[in-house]
Design a protein around this motif. Structure first.
Motif, mmCIF file in Angstrom:
data_model
loop_
_atom_site.group_PDB
_atom_site.id
_atom_site.type_symbol
_atom_site.label_atom_id
_atom_site.label_comp_id
_atom_site.label_asym_id
_atom_site.label_seq_id
_atom_site.Cartn_x
_atom_site.Cartn_y
_atom_site.Cartn_z
ATOM 1 N N GLU A 227 13.408 -9.484 -4.257
ATOM 2 C CA GLU A 227 13.680 -10.497 -3.238
ATOM 3 C C GLU A 227 12.371 -11.222 -2.903
ATOM 4 N N PRO A 228 12.467 -12.406 -2.271
ATOM 5 C CA PRO A 228 11.251 -13.101 -1.852
ATOM 6 C C PRO A 228 10.435 -12.236 -0.892
ATOM 7 N N GLY A 229 9.128 -12.282 -1.021
ATOM 8 C CA GLY A 229 8.307 -11.458 -0.149
ATOM 9 C C GLY A 229 6.835 -11.553 -0.487
ATOM 10 N N GLY A 230 6.107 -10.448 -0.309
ATOM 11 C CA GLY A 230 4.656 -10.451 -0.487
ATOM 12 C C GLY A 230 4.145 -9.260 -1.270
ATOM 13 N N ARG A 231 4.802 -8.933 -2.385
ATOM 14 C CA ARG A 231 4.379 -7.842 -3.275
ATOM 15 C C ARG A 231 4.386 -6.484 -2.575
ATOM 16 N N LYS A 232 5.514 -6.170 -1.985
ATOM 17 C CA LYS A 232 5.687 -4.878 -1.314
ATOM 18 C C LYS A 232 6.985 -4.225 -1.775
ATOM 19 N N VAL A 233 7.092 -2.941 -1.466
ATOM 20 C CA VAL A 233 8.338 -2.208 -1.714
ATOM 21 C C VAL A 233 8.978 -1.878 -0.373
ATOM 22 N N LYS A 234 10.243 -2.241 -0.240
ATOM 23 C CA LYS A 234 10.990 -1.931 0.982
ATOM 24 C C LYS A 234 12.046 -0.879 0.643
ATOM 25 N N LEU A 235 12.001 0.244 1.346
ATOM 26 C CA LEU A 235 12.989 1.291 1.164
ATOM 27 C C LEU A 235 14.070 1.153 2.227
ATOM 28 N N ILE A 236 15.310 1.000 1.808
ATOM 29 C CA ILE A 236 16.393 0.818 2.767
ATOM 30 C C ILE A 236 17.413 1.951 2.633
ATOM 31 N N GLY B 117 3.860 7.031 -6.391
ATOM 32 C CA GLY B 117 5.307 6.950 -6.279
ATOM 33 C C GLY B 117 5.856 5.546 -6.479
ATOM 34 N N LEU B 118 7.086 5.355 -6.054
ATOM 35 C CA LEU B 118 7.736 4.052 -6.182
ATOM 36 C C LEU B 118 7.024 2.990 -5.360
ATOM 37 N N VAL B 119 6.582 3.351 -4.166
ATOM 38 C CA VAL B 119 5.990 2.348 -3.274
ATOM 39 C C VAL B 119 4.595 1.926 -3.745
ATOM 40 N N GLY B 120 3.928 2.757 -4.540
ATOM 41 C CA GLY B 120 2.593 2.418 -4.986
ATOM 42 C C GLY B 120 2.523 1.786 -6.355
ATOM 43 N N ASN B 121 3.511 2.062 -7.212
ATOM 44 C CA ASN B 121 3.436 1.592 -8.592
ATOM 45 C C ASN B 121 4.187 0.296 -8.856
ATOM 46 N N ILE B 122 5.309 0.096 -8.222
ATOM 47 C CA ILE B 122 6.082 -1.126 -8.480
ATOM 48 C C ILE B 122 5.316 -2.389 -8.079
ATOM 49 N N PRO B 123 4.608 -2.420 -6.930
ATOM 50 C CA PRO B 123 3.871 -3.645 -6.575
ATOM 51 C C PRO B 123 2.823 -4.058 -7.609
ATOM 52 N N VAL C 286 3.187 -4.562 -10.620
ATOM 53 C CA VAL C 286 3.748 -5.460 -11.633
ATOM 54 C C VAL C 286 4.589 -6.581 -11.022
ATOM 55 N N LEU C 287 4.473 -6.768 -9.709
ATOM 56 C CA LEU C 287 5.242 -7.821 -9.045
ATOM 57 C C LEU C 287 4.412 -9.087 -8.863
ATOM 58 N N PRO C 288 5.027 -10.267 -8.976
ATOM 59 C CA PRO C 288 4.343 -11.504 -8.583
ATOM 60 C C PRO C 288 4.036 -11.476 -7.089
ATOM 61 N N GLU C 289 3.097 -12.297 -6.661
ATOM 62 C CA GLU C 289 2.682 -12.288 -5.254
ATOM 63 C C GLU C 289 3.798 -12.659 -4.296
ATOM 64 N N ASN C 290 4.795 -13.411 -4.771
ATOM 65 C CA ASN C 290 5.845 -13.898 -3.870
ATOM 66 C C ASN C 290 7.112 -13.053 -3.917
ATOM 67 N N CYS C 291 7.009 -11.838 -4.437
ATOM 68 C CA CYS C 291 8.204 -10.999 -4.588
ATOM 69 C C CYS C 291 8.033 -9.628 -3.937
ATOM 70 N N ASP C 292 9.140 -9.124 -3.413
ATOM 71 C CA ASP C 292 9.241 -7.754 -2.924
ATOM 72 C C ASP C 292 10.269 -7.009 -3.762
#
Length: 354
Positions: A345-354, A263-269, A271-277
């Motif tokens: 946003e700045p972070g640690g290669r995660k997906v946040k659902l809000i 899903g979204l939470v597993g695939n988007i990370p 392709v993200l840089p380590e410092n991004c969420d």
């Protein structure tokens, strides 16, 4: 004196294979372009990397890109519905949609079909779906294998796998490392479940709810359950390839993800840089009814739904905020439903659902 044994008596028919080859010949030929080198009786497919009228790009430093995938347990539903063309579309989509994430253009496709007993009409239906999808993706179907294995597969069982090869200019590879805080996330609508999560789908619908494949479901617009579940995977190739061609210099598309298993939470990370969420607003698009229905019927926790299914978003792009509106319009002009689903946003290669 004992009778002679034949291959057909062991369950494998050479004659059926010959009939199948004849039936699929026209479907396969329609996918070919001048770059396909036809060789009668060849043991492999030939594809030219030289320029031709159908291939406008002049690659200076080409990199080949390859993908392989299957359709998973969705083939069980195809068998039960006796409808085999849509899973052929799924087979192509699962590989070529992965490939374009890198900025690549599909060149050619190969298929592998494994069956218990070769039914030329059934295999021809599968291949017609594969060929139609290859035409839509702009790639040639240049080879394949149909394996008849009665001792390995039970009656009417089958499986399929696909292999795609494409090309991208080395300095145009989209790796995801250009994504940065402030980027906008654009989501392209899916056509439905696509080809992931069907083990859970079957458990919900057939094991727990005891529904039949031909039962009509009011929540799904009165469609039969089988037809709703077999809706083929959307192919995003042409819209994405044409979009990338419009940015020959500095590309505002920083990362892309095909939303498959996870899903979204597993695939988007991925392709993200380590410092991004990736921060995703769950209310920014219309979740198709089939997901709402499955979530309630299960019941399945919402978080789990987002971990298993695409939830209505089949493809995601992280783009420069200044170009987000323009890119949305370009994709909409090509028939895509595009949603602004979040930001980087700045972070640690995660997906946040809000």
């Amino acid at each position: 004196m004992s009778e002679y044994l034949s291959y057909e008596q062991s369950g494998v028919s050479i004659d059926a294979n010959d009939r199948m080859v004849e039936r699929i010949k026209d479907s396969v030929a329609r996918t070919h372009s001048p770059r396909v080198i036809n060789l009668h009786g060849g043991f492999a497919g030939l594809f030219s990397l030289e320029n031709s009228p159908d291939f406008k790009k002049n690659y200076k430093n080409p990199v080949l890109v390859s993908c392989t995938d299957g359709v998973g347990t969705k083939v069980i539903l195809a068998k039960e519905m006796q409808k085999f063309d849509t899973v052929g579309t799924d087979l192509v989509a699962m590989s070529v949609n992965d490939m374009i994430v890198m900025g690549a253009e599909p060149l050619f496709f190969l298929d592998y079909l494994a069956v218990d007993k070769l039914d030329p009409e059934r295999v021809a239906e599968m291949v017609s779906g594969i060929a139609k999808a290859c035409e839509e993706a702009g790639c040639a179907l240049i080879g394949g294998e149909t394996a008849e294995m009665p001792d390995l597969y039970s009656k009417n069982e089958f499986d399929m796998a696909g292999f795609a090869v494409g090309v991208v200019e080395r300095d145009r590879i989209i790796k995801g490392d250009a994504a940065r805080p402030g980027d906008v996330l654009l989501g392209l609508a899916s056509s439905g479940i696509h080809s992931n999560g069907f083990s859970l789908v079957r458990k919900i619908c057939f094991e727990k709810a005891q529904l039949g494949i031909k039962d009509t479901v009011s929540e799904l617009g009165g469609k039969t359950l089988g037809s709703a579940l077999l809706e083929p995977t959307r192919i995003y190739v042409q819209p994405i390839v044409k979009l990338l061609e419009q940015y020959p210099d500095k590309c505002p598309i920083h990362a892309m993800a095909h939303i498959t298993g996870g899903g979204l939470v597993g695939n988007i990370p991925r392709v993200l840089p380590e410092n991004c969420d990736a921060v995703i607003d769950r209310g920014s698009w219309d979740v198709p009814e089939i997901f709402k229905w499955l979530e309630k019927l299960g019941p399945v926790e919402e978080r789990e739904m987002f971990r298993v299914f695409n939830m209505g978003i089949g493809y995601v792009m992280a783009v420069d905020a200044d170009e987000a509106e323009n890119i949305s319009k370009k994709l909409a002009a090509q028939g895509q439903r595009v949603y602004r689903i979040g930001t980087i946003e700045p972070g640690g290669r995660k997906v946040k659902l809000i």
